[in-house]
Motif scaffolding. Structure first.
Motif: not given
Length: 375
Positions: A61-65, A17-30
């Motif tokens: 990006p660094q933590k994710r890698a 998943a790209d950054d935008k998808t991760i951010k959108t899903s996080y906001r929904r779950l939060a």
């Protein structure tokens, strides 16, 4: 437990998943499990903390890698939490980052002693004549420079002894300290990044592995060099401390002003005064070149001051190439100031025969003036 789940599973996204998808899903779950919307619900509070932790990692990006490669082990003990020696032999997040990107970023991979820095580069300014720039030359220069100690051969330790592993950094050359959320890494203050300490230093270099010496070097200056040309002498700079490789010596060339020629790249310029009779009747002049040849410059009749005549191939040589530039002579017509009585008489006779057509520019100029202001 919720905290043991994979970060991607917690956020309900694919690992690609790209950054935008991760951010959108996080906001929904939060919004769904926020404690304010679920008062008194321990499960919702736990899930909210877990997805917040997951998003905090994957948005960087660094933590994710690091997480993609090592999982949560990247952030345990030696990572963002505490001392060295993580559960799988990792030495903190900075080491993990170097493992992943080291070959691109110049890192040291899995840790170990800090690489010893090479000696400093040196600069030497040399002034040469334009003739020397034209022909090239062999020169000798004298420089004061730190060279490898002959007694200890650059090791810094007294002959028969050797350096020992630094007890402060364990030979790594670096120490770490916790500053809030981050681990800060710096050169070891005990060994100054070398990873070793010398308890019995060499008496000649005092543990440095190098001493000051005056050194004479031969330098070849190629033909065609210009102002600011830089010549590099590899390995002739400062010797590195405790056996580290030396730096380089850079010689910067400066060209002295010439009394006759000026230079622009490979083109030489000179000004040549000629008599007004030569300018009127034509002829030839001889100009000595930097190539030690005499160049005959043909003067066409009627030439004017400021006119340039180009002599092909009589200029500066092409640096590290073939051929030469051009020699450009600018003509300056000189008016005589010391005339004999006979010469004045001849010039008076010439003036009496003038019709105005001999000098069309001057006659045209005065004709225009008459037209402007009247006769």
């Amino acid at each position: 437990m919720m905290a043991d789940l994979d970060y991607y599973e917690l956020l309900e996204v694919e690992r690609t998943a790209d950054d935008k998808t991760i951010k959108t899903s996080y906001r929904r779950l939060a919004m769904q499990c926020h404690p304010d919307k679920n008062p008194g619900c321990a499960d919702s509070e736990a899930k909210f903390k877990a997805i917040s932790e997951a998003y905090d990692c994957l948005k960087d990006p660094q933590k994710r890698a690091a997480y993609d490669r090592y999982g949560k082990a990247a952030f345990e003990q030696g990572g963002f939490g505490g001392g060295r020696g993580g559960p799988q032999g990792f030495e903190g997040f900075s080491d993990i980052f170097e493992n992943i990107f080291g070959e691109f970023m110049g890192g040291r991979g899995g840790g170990g002693r800090q690489s010893v820095r090479r000696g400093a580069d040196l600069r030497y300014d040399m002034e040469i004549t334009l003739e020397e720039a034209f022909a090239g030359k062999q020169a000798s220069i004298t420089v004061d420079v730190a060279v490898q100690c002959d007694t200890c051969h650059g090791a810094g330790a007294k002959p028969g002894t050797s350096a020992k592993t630094c007890g402060t950094c364990g030979g790594h050359g670096k120490v770490r300290s916790q500053q809030g959320f981050f681990m800060v890494e710096r050169a070891c203050p005990a060994c100054h990044g070398a990873g070793q300490v010398i308890s019995d230093p060499c008496v000649d270099c005092h543990g440095e592995g190098r001493v000051e010496r005056t050194k004479t070097l031969d330098v070849r200056i190629p033909a065609g060099v210009d102002e600011g040309t830089r010549i590099r002498l590899t390995g002739e700079g400062e010797a590195g401390a405790q056996g580290a490789p030396p730096g380089d010596l850079y010689i910067f060339l400066h060209i002295k002003a010439h009394e006759l020629f000026e230079r622009d790249g490979t083109t030489l310029f000179a000004r040549a005064p000629i008599s007004f009779t030569t300018a009127a009747l034509g002829g030839a002049i001889e100009v000595p070149g930097l190539d030690r040849k005499v160049h005959e410059i043909r003067i066409p009749s009627g030439i004017q001051s400021g006119k340039q005549i180009r002599q092909r191939g009589a200029g500066m040589p092409v640096l590290n190439g073939r051929g030469h530039g051009d020699l450009v002579i600018q003509i300056d017509v000189e008016t005589p100031t010391r005339l004999t009585a006979k010469q004045k008489e001849l010039l008076e006779q010439f003036r009496e025969t003038e019709t105005g057509e001999e000098c069309p520019q001057s006659s045209g100029f005065f004709s225009r003036l008459k037209g402007m202001f009247g006769d």
